[in-house]
Design an enzyme around this catalytic site. Structure first.
Site, PDB file in Angstrom:
ATOM      1  CD  GLU A  80      50.864  23.909   1.508  1.00  0.00           C
ATOM      2  OE1 GLU A  80      51.262  23.716   2.525  1.00  0.00           O
ATOM      3  OE2 GLU A  80      50.897  25.239   0.666  1.00  0.00           O
ATOM      4  CB  CYS A 142      44.721  27.411   0.220  1.00  0.00           C
ATOM      5  SG  CYS A 142      44.301  28.594  -1.159  1.00  0.00           S
ATOM      6  CG  HIS A 166      49.578  26.808  -1.763  1.00  0.00           C
ATOM      7  ND1 HIS A 166      49.405  26.628  -0.454  1.00  0.00           N
ATOM      8  CD2 HIS A 166      48.666  28.047  -1.901  1.00  0.00           C
ATOM      9  CE1 HIS A 166      48.191  27.266   0.240  1.00  0.00           C
ATOM     10  NE2 HIS A 166      47.809  28.056  -0.753  1.00  0.00           N
TER      11      HIS A 166
HETATM   12  N1  PCA Z   1      45.139  31.102  -2.675  1.00  0.00           N
HETATM   13  C1  PCA Z   1      44.479  31.401  -1.375  1.00  0.00           C
HETATM   14  C2  PCA Z   1      43.151  31.454  -1.432  1.00  0.00           C
HETATM   15  C3  PCA Z   1      42.907  31.310  -3.021  1.00  0.00           C
HETATM   16  C4  PCA Z   1      44.064  30.843  -3.455  1.00  0.00           C
HETATM   17  O1  PCA Z   1      44.253  30.428  -4.709  1.00  0.00           O
HETATM   18  C5  PCA Z   1      45.242  30.801  -0.120  1.00  0.00           C
HETATM   19  O2  PCA Z   1      46.418  30.539  -0.322  1.00  0.00           O
HETATM   20  O3  PCA Z   1      44.614  30.687   0.584  1.00  0.00           O
END
Ligand code: PCA
Length: 203
Positions: A80, A142, A166
Site C-alpha cells: 500500500e 488495515c 495487502h
Molecule cells: N483485511 C481487512 C481487515 C483485516 C484484514 O485482513 C482490511 O483490508 O481492512
C-alpha cells in the site's frame, strides 16, 4: 541482527480463514535477510487493534514494521502506498461500524508508506508473482493499523521503514469459504512476503 515486527489479522466478515494469520505464525522467529521476525496477530476491532499494535511496537522495539492484511478479491500482492485518516465501512468483529470517522482528530490527512513499495513490487514480479503498488488501503482495519503506525512514527520523529501489504485470498479460503474470488496458494503468498521482507534496508 535487526528485528522486524510482522503483523497479521484474525479472520473477519464471516470468512473462515485469514491467510495473513498463517503467514505471521509461520514466519515468526525466522531470519530473513538482515531481520529476525517477531510476529503478532491483531484483532479485527477498531478499538483494540491500534492498542495491540502499539503495545507490540513498544515490547518488540523493532527496526521495521510490516503489517499484512487480506484483500479478498484482489489478484495480486499489493504493497500500500498511502494510509488515510478515516474509518468507514463494514462492522468489525465486535459489531462496531464507523462512518466518516477520523482515526486521529488532530492527525494529518494521510501518510505515505515508508516501505520500499516499488522495490517490493519489482522483486515480486521478477520472481513471477503478480504485484502492484496499491493507492488505497481502504477505510477498514488495515488502513487503520497502517495509519496508526505511521502517525506514531511521525509524531515521535522516528525514521523507520513501516507500512502495509495487502494479499489476495488463499486457495483454502476460497474452498472453505465457498466464495468465488482470485486466490493464491498459501505457499506462494508466504514466498511473496519473504521476498518483500528481503527488500528492507539491511543497514
Ligand atoms: N483485511 C481487512 C481487515 C483485516 C484484514 O485482513 C482490511 O483490508 O481492512
Amino acid at each position: 541482527m535487526k528485528t522486524l515486527l510482522l503483523t497479521g489479522f484474525e479472520p473477519f466478515l464471516g470468512m473462515p480463514i485469514n491467510p495473513t494469520e498463517r503467514i505471521a505464525k509461520s514466519l515468526d522467529g525466522e531470519t530473513i535477510g538482515a531481520y529476525k521476525i517477531k510476529s503478532v496477530l491483531l484483532p479485527v476491532d477498531f478499538e483494540k487493534s491500534p492498542v495491540e499494535l502499539m503495545k507490540a511496537f513498544h515490547d518488540v522495539k523493532p527496526d521495521a514494521v510490516i503489517s499484512l492484511g487480506l484483500a479478498a478479491g484482489r489478484d495480486a500482492v499489493t504493497p500500500e502506498r498511502i494510509a488515510i485518516n478515516i474509518r468507514d465501512g463494514a462492522p468489525d468483529n465486535n459489531g462496531v461500524a464507523l462512518e466518516d470517522s477520523p482515526i486521529d482528530d488532530s492527525g494529518q490527512d494521510g501518510y505515505f508508506s515508508t516501505l520500499p513499495v516499488r522495490k517490493m513490487v519489482n522483486l515480486l514480479k521478477e520472481n513471477g508473482y503478480p504485484a502492484n503498488v496499491s493507492n488505497s488501503a481502504g477505510t477498514y482495519l488495515c488502513n487503520n493499523v497502517m495509519y496508526t503506525m505511521l502517525h506514531h512514527l511521525k509524531t515521535e520523529g522516528l525514521n523507520m521503514q513501516a507500512g502495509f501489504i495487502h494479499i489476495p485470498a488463499s486457495h483454502d479460503l476460497v474452498v472453505e469459504g465457498k466464495k468465488r474470488m482470485p486466490s493464491w496458494s498459501q505457499r506462494d503468498l508466504e514466498s511473496a512476503i519473504r521476498l518483500a521482507i528481503e527488500c528492507l534496508d539491511a543497514e
